[in-house]
Design an enzyme around this catalytic site. Structure first.
Site, PDB file in Angstrom:
ATOM      1  N   ASP A 291      -8.648  26.734  19.410  1.00 33.29           N
ATOM      2  CA  ASP A 291      -9.486  25.915  18.318  1.00 33.29           C
ATOM      3  C   ASP A 291      -9.382  24.627  18.900  1.00 33.29           C
ATOM      4  O   ASP A 291      -8.668  24.101  19.643  1.00 33.29           O
ATOM      5  CB  ASP A 291      -9.049  25.994  17.000  1.00 33.29           C
ATOM      6  CG  ASP A 291      -9.661  25.648  15.893  1.00 33.29           C
ATOM      7  OD1 ASP A 291     -10.796  25.362  15.955  1.00 33.29           O
ATOM      8  OD2 ASP A 291      -9.102  25.664  14.909  1.00 33.29           O
TER       9      ASP A 291
ATOM     10  N   GLU B 147     -13.108  20.895  21.459  1.00 37.73           N
ATOM     11  CA  GLU B 147     -14.401  20.080  21.809  1.00 37.73           C
ATOM     12  C   GLU B 147     -14.119  19.199  22.805  1.00 37.73           C
ATOM     13  O   GLU B 147     -15.110  18.817  23.474  1.00 37.73           O
ATOM     14  CB  GLU B 147     -14.899  19.542  20.555  1.00 37.73           C
ATOM     15  CG  GLU B 147     -15.683  20.670  19.607  1.00 37.73           C
ATOM     16  CD  GLU B 147     -14.576  21.563  18.922  1.00 37.73           C
ATOM     17  OE1 GLU B 147     -14.882  22.673  18.648  1.00 37.73           O
ATOM     18  OE2 GLU B 147     -13.548  20.775  18.818  1.00 37.73           O
TER      19      GLU B 147
END
Length: 928
Positions: free
Chosen positions: A512, A515
């Protein structure tokens, strides 16, 4: 109720262009040979323009004709064909600013809702561009030289470019434009290298010399697929732009965004820059996929992939037209000619790589929440699922299992029993998956936290421009960020995982925040001044800055600067994680990643992020998962029942029904909200959820075979209807239904308070999955009964679906007898297949450790043919064959020539039970 719904679209009128008809070696043409786009639309367009010009002149006269007169060349450009010359956001474009760039300025009324509309500042037809100075043949295609004689308006304009064209296959064209004199950053993605030029391409290519332009069209239909003369090519160091006309308005892809499957071309800009934000319309989301699929008016399809990882935006306009803008790298295009949409996606994956074959357990039901609070509470949820005999293959934990939210740690009080829970899961044939974040806590005392100490010692973190670890802030507080572009980081990641696996033997990993996400903008010290963090042009990213809620673009990584690598961060972490799992477990890895980039299907699946417990979020999950099917990441799903907010029983029941048909099915919930696992609901809702999960588990042989075909040749698993019915225009905008493969139609309920659903049923015979009753559709909208306990499933004529008696885990299900569902076509034929292996070993197909069966029906004879056999197949039997659409009651049924008992119902369903046939043996079944 039946009603016919047909999508209508204006037929585009592209400019007429001369192209060599035979598809022979393209040659550069003069300006005159390639008719300019702005004068090529015929008398009708000319009349419209003349009328518009007259209205405009009268309006100016009535206003007293203020300001300087506009050049006629500007007035000749229709609004829909105005390509933006001043795309900068947060700037009020004035005539002076526009004209300083040599462009046309015409003010138009702003659109309703504050969205961007017709650009006020746009390119005139004669805006300076590059000239094609030379073009020479090569073994694979051509090489050319492009020269710009007048500087463009962005700094460090590159005057001389190299054009490389390779005719890679008959259906794939590769066009690359880069600096002729100096090397530039290119995406470190392995792509196929061809050694032979395509002999019979289904496309033909031509060029405009001055201004330079590419014209590509399909040979058979003559459809113009690309025409880049519509706007000037700009190639500066940090601003690269190329535009093209489009042959239709039916455009898909270009992720990751939330919206309808079919993109609006009404002045719609899509930004590609990985960002941690809850899925919201118009925002750039977690991943970047610079690929689009376009359906042509003829029903043919083509795709375009820009291999570029820099921040970019794609501007769509109603011409129809498209503009690529990126702020680094090169223009490296692959064009895929299909001609049908399934083939386009296969051809795309031939370049980026086919997806990995998931383990069978990955296709079972997964349960998670942030906020279980302890391993004992997690365990209670697992026991409740078992108590109600609700299928579950994997239990997950979010970050609350960690000690202080630090990777590779365990809360010693609340999660002390986690190793015992994992042992219990394994005893019951279940699996355990845990979350990891790439931000490594940097504040623990030296010597107390090995992951940071060792990463620092080896120099494995992103660095500032000063060469020190860049420090941001994520869940554990101040953090450094692992540099997965460094191969040494992969080894360190493996060692961390090995140490933790020795204590908690996890089966899969959930990566997770990759980005990468940062609770600060840039770093604790901000970002330095400079053109990496503040480039001459910033695409329309959320937050208006490249460093918004991520790290500085100037951060240094092993392979390049973060400016170039940002969109690759999730891919590189997924690659390291999958490889580590293989080394640790020796079995097929299961990785779920939030951030993605092309080729990631080889290493991970994806979920659609932190959605909300709302009806519209449930709907948006369908175009989301279908888009990722286009991107070559078939293992995809959304958080069932929603992540944030509290769900309702009705919403969660409907969402569990839909989610049971996500390729990846996980119910996930946030902390401080009421529980949404199936046992938390009333007996009626719980039973409905259990029943639909049992339906999913019964279909695991079919779903697993679809994933095999995805792995082998790039077939989609969850599939838009238009993939199978590309010439039915009514399917082109459908995104409230979808198919599994070519033959199972899923029509969920997506709104509250109803007991029926209206869905489109394409032309042909379709059978109710549960009963076998037939529907003969002319291609129409049908109202279907949908009480709260029911989701509509229909089997397409001509299909054979392998199913199995379900159990509460995929492992238990795997040993049960198979039931083959045969859906006869109107000509009484059908076809299907089955891939079977042990469900978890590495490279079973490549090593030959699998079974593959083909099923066929013709002339009232069902035939099962074993094309490849393995030992696993000897342990499974075929217990039943159900044949839908048998028009006349049979007098007898013969199994391998021997008479066999059967049943026949009034709805034309023939069933033969108690077959007891080994999967490893072929057989024939005949009804007379």
């Amino acid at each position: 109720m039946k009603s016919y719904q047909k999508l209508t679209t204006a037929v585009p009128q592209p400019g007429t262009c001369q192209v060599e008809e035979d598809g022979a070696t393209p040659t550069p043409t003069s300006r005159g040979k390639l008719a300019p786009w702005w004068v090529g639309s015929g008398l009708l367009v000319a009349a419209v323009l003349l009328s518009a010009l007259t209205v405009w002149v009268l309006r100016q006269v009535s206003r007293g004709w203020p300001g300087p007169a506009l050049p006629p060349k500007c007035l000749l450009v229709p609004e829909s064909h105005r390509f933006d010359c001043y795309p900068e956001r947060r700037v009020v474009v004035t005539p002076e600013l526009c004209e300083s760039r040599g462009c046309c300025f015409i003010e138009t009324p702003p659109p309703v809702g504050g969205k961007r509309g017709v650009p006020w500042c746009f390119y005139p037809p004669d805006f300076p561009s590059y000239t094609l100075e030379s073009l020479n043949q090569t073994a694979l295609g051509m090489v050319g030289l492009l020269v710009r004689r007048e500087k463009a308006y962005y700094p460090r304009d590159i005057e001389t470019l190299r054009l490389d064209v390779e005719f890679e296959t008959d259906t794939r064209l590769h066009i690359k434009i880069t600096d002729a004199a100096n090397p530039r950053y290119e995406v470190p993605l392995e792509v196929p290298r061809v050694t032979k030029r395509a002999e019979n391409p289904i496309y033909s290519l031509d060029f405009s010399r001055d201004p330079f332009g590419v014209l590509l069209r399909r040979r058979v239909t003559g459809t113009v697929l690309l025409n880049t003369t519509v706007a000037p090519l700009i190639f500066a160091d940090q601003f690269l732009q190329i535009a093209t006309s489009l042959p239709s308005r039916f455009l898909y892809g270009l992720g990751e965004h939330r919206g309808t499957l079919l993109h609006s071309l009404d002045w719609n800009t899509l930004t590609l820059w990985a960002r941690d934000v809850s899925p919201t319309e118009s925002f750039n989301l977690y991943g970047a996929h610079p690929f689009y699929l376009l359906m042509e008016e003829s029903g043919d399809a083509h795709g375009v992939f820009l291999l570029n990882s820099n921040a970019m935006e794609v501007a769509l306009q109603p011409a129809p037209g498209l503009t690529w803008r990126t702020i680094g790298g090169v223009l490296d295009f692959y064009i895929f000619l299909g001609p049908d949409p399934n083939m386009v996606i296969q051809q795309y994956q031939q370049v980026i790589g086919f997806p990995a074959m998931p383990p069978l357990w990955a296709l079972g039901f997964h349960l998670c929440r942030w906020g279980y609070g302890s391993s004992n509470e997690t365990w209670q949820t697992v026991r409740a699922m078992r108590n109600y005999q609700i299928p579950q293959d994997a239990q997950w934990n979010d970050i609350d299992y960690m000690d202080g939210y630090r990777d590779f740690t365990l809360d010693p009080q609340k999660f002390a029993s986690l190793p015992s829970l994992v042992e219990d899961l394994h005893k019951h044939g279940q699996r355990y998956v845990m979350i990891l974040d790439p931000g490594i806590s940097s504040t623990s005392p030296h010597g107390s936290y090995w992951p940071f100490d060792e990463g620092l010692r080896r120099g494995l973190f992103l660095n500032t421009t000063q060469g020190q670890p860049l420090i941001g802030q994520v869940w554990p507080g101040f953090t450094a960020f692992a540099d997965f572009s460094n191969p040494d980081t992969h080894q360190w990641w493996l060692e961390n995982l090995q140490r933790f696996h020795a204590h908690v033997p996890f089966d899969g990993l959930w990566i997770d925040m990759n980005e990468p996400s940062n609770f600060m903008d840039g770093s604790e010290e901000g970002c330095p001044a400079g053109e990496l963090d503040s480039p001459p042009y910033t695409p329309a990213v959320l937050g208006d800055s490249l460093s918004a809620k991520t790290v500085c673009a100037s951060a240094k990584q092993k392979a390049s600067v973060h400016y170039n690598l940002h969109n690759l961060y999730g891919l590189m972490e997924a690659k390291a994680t999958a490889r580590a799992l293989i080394q640790i477990r020796g079995k097929r890895p299961f990785v779920l990643s939030r951030s993605t980039f092309p080729s990631q299907g080889q290493y991970s699946g994806h979920w659609l992020g932190d959605n909300r417990s709302q009806w519209k979020d449930m709907y948006y999950s369908i175009p989301g998962l279908l888009s990722f099917s286009l991107f070559g990441i078939p293992l995809v799903g959304a958080d069932i029942c929603g992540f944030s907010g509290s769900t309702s029983e009705e919403l969660c029941t409907r969402w569990m029904q839909l989610g049971a048909f996500y390729p990846f099915a996980r119910n996930h919930n946030t902390q401080n909200e009421k529980a949404q696992d199936p046992p938390a609901f009333s007996p009626a809702a719980r039973t409905a959820m259990k029943d639909v999960l049992l339906t999913r588990y019964s279909l695991l042989p079919f779903l697993y075979t679809l994933f095999h075909r995805a792995h082998l040749q790039g077939d989609t698993v969850a599939r838009p209807l238009f993939f199978e019915f590309p010439r039915d225009v009514a399917t082109l905008g459908l995104d409230r239904q979808f198919l599994w493969g070519r033959s199972l139609l899923v029509t969920p309920v997506l709104e509250p308070g109803v007991d029926s659903v209206i869905g489109y049923v394409p032309q042909g015979v379709w059978y109710d999955f549960y009963t076998g009753s037939s529907v003969n559709s002319s291609g129409e909208m049908l109202k279907m009964s949908a009480p709260l306990e029911h989701i509509n499933l229909h089997v397409r004529e001509g299909a054979i679906l392998p199913t199995q008696k379900p159990e509460t885990t995929s492992k238990a299900t795997q040993g049960n007898p198979l039931r083959l569902i045969v859906a006869l076509s109107s000509s009484a034929t059908a076809w299907g297949d089955l891939f079977w292996d042990d469900g978890e070993s590495l490279d079973t197909f490549e090593r030959g450790s699998y079974s593959y069966l083909m099923f066929n029906v013709t002339q009232n004879i069902f035939t099962s043919t074993v094309l490849h056999a393995s030992t696993e197949a000897t342990e499974v039997t075929i217990g039943m064959v159900s044949i839908f659409g048998v028009r006349e009651p049979p007098s007898k049924v013969l199994l391998n020539g021997q008479e066999k008992p059967f049943s026949y119902l009034d709805n034309q369903v023939l069933t033969v039970s108690d077959l007891g046939l080994s999967l490893s043996q072929g057989f024939s079944l005949q009804w007379l």
